[in-house]
Scaffold this active site. Sequence first.
Site, PDB file in Angstrom:
ATOM      1  N   ASP A  84     100.968 -14.667  17.922  1.00 20.61           N
ATOM      2  CA  ASP A  84     100.146 -14.784  19.158  1.00 20.61           C
ATOM      3  C   ASP A  84     101.377 -14.273  20.395  1.00 20.61           C
ATOM      4  O   ASP A  84     102.250 -15.006  20.745  1.00 20.61           O
ATOM      5  CB  ASP A  84      99.675 -16.136  19.461  1.00 20.61           C
ATOM      6  CG  ASP A  84      98.793 -16.161  20.603  1.00 20.61           C
ATOM      7  OD1 ASP A  84      98.837 -15.591  21.612  1.00 20.61           O
ATOM      8  OD2 ASP A  84      97.964 -16.979  20.787  1.00 20.61           O
ATOM      9  N   HIS A 139      96.086 -14.053  17.768  1.00 20.23           N
ATOM     10  CA  HIS A 139      95.317 -14.698  19.013  1.00 20.23           C
ATOM     11  C   HIS A 139      93.679 -14.607  18.984  1.00 20.23           C
ATOM     12  O   HIS A 139      93.518 -13.227  18.797  1.00 20.23           O
ATOM     13  CB  HIS A 139      96.129 -13.948  20.334  1.00 20.23           C
ATOM     14  CG  HIS A 139      95.488 -14.529  21.528  1.00 20.23           C
ATOM     15  ND1 HIS A 139      95.964 -15.722  21.849  1.00 20.23           N
ATOM     16  CD2 HIS A 139      94.230 -14.443  22.277  1.00 20.23           C
ATOM     17  CE1 HIS A 139      95.270 -16.004  23.151  1.00 20.23           C
ATOM     18  NE2 HIS A 139      94.277 -15.125  23.177  1.00 20.23           N
ATOM     19  N   CYS A 174      91.303 -19.502  24.458  1.00 20.47           N
ATOM     20  CA  CYS A 174      91.880 -18.690  25.566  1.00 20.47           C
ATOM     21  C   CYS A 174      91.774 -18.943  26.970  1.00 20.47           C
ATOM     22  O   CYS A 174      92.591 -19.739  27.192  1.00 20.47           O
ATOM     23  CB  CYS A 174      91.561 -17.093  25.146  1.00 20.47           C
ATOM     24  SG  CYS A 174      92.247 -15.698  25.771  1.00 20.47           S
TER      25      CYS A 174
END
Length: 244
Positions: A179, A211, A133
């Site tokens: 996502d 995600h 991320c």
Amino acid sequence: MASHAPAQCCTVGVKHEGTPTGKLDTIEGVEVYIARPQDPHPSIALLLITDVIGHRFNNAQLIADQYAANGYLTYMPDVFFGDAVPLNRPADFAVDDWKKGHTVERTEPVVKKFVKHLREVEGAKRVGAMGYCFGAKYVVRGLGSRDVDVGYVAHPSFVDADELKQIKGPLSIAAAETDRIFPPPKRHESEEILQEVGQPYQMNLYSGVEHGFAVRGAIDNKVSKFAKEAAFLQAVSWFDAWLK
């Protein structure tokens, strides 16, 4: 990348069980989790740049330990200066204010400091980096500056297309089917850029996950557990192929 900035989905997840086996240390004023392998690959090390939940998150420490179990000395520094985002943060958490305190100008020097430490103190001749991320941006930037030799990112955020265009080393990407930060148009844009760049690349898309799955996926769910484990093996295989 062609990925958007972090959102609520970056801080929602399942805390995994297990006791980390690495150690916390402080180097030049920055706390770092260090996972040392019993039988290390010579002259090779990894830098793990976390998602917004940070280096003290149990899941992240267990992942660092898994890299070490595969022979890779792994450093995971606190790139948030003690200001990581809480897991499953409250609805009134001021994420935009938080972002202002964690700019490239503040974060990247920490990344560079630990790459330098791995090379000069630990003796690593080649350094790989994995970014989850938030951390993905700094893996891509590291490949662009040649600080990092090989990169792996999972559900990336904050990565600009121009940064991706500058990479000078192999890059592997683990993407989630669902996502909002790295949606299909961003994935396709990234593929086109990587084809033009000409460096070795890989992009694996995992169905049925969202995600954050590579760090915070629910291991009591068959689909999520498979994707999380497969994404980790993807990273190890990538480093085995391109870093050694």
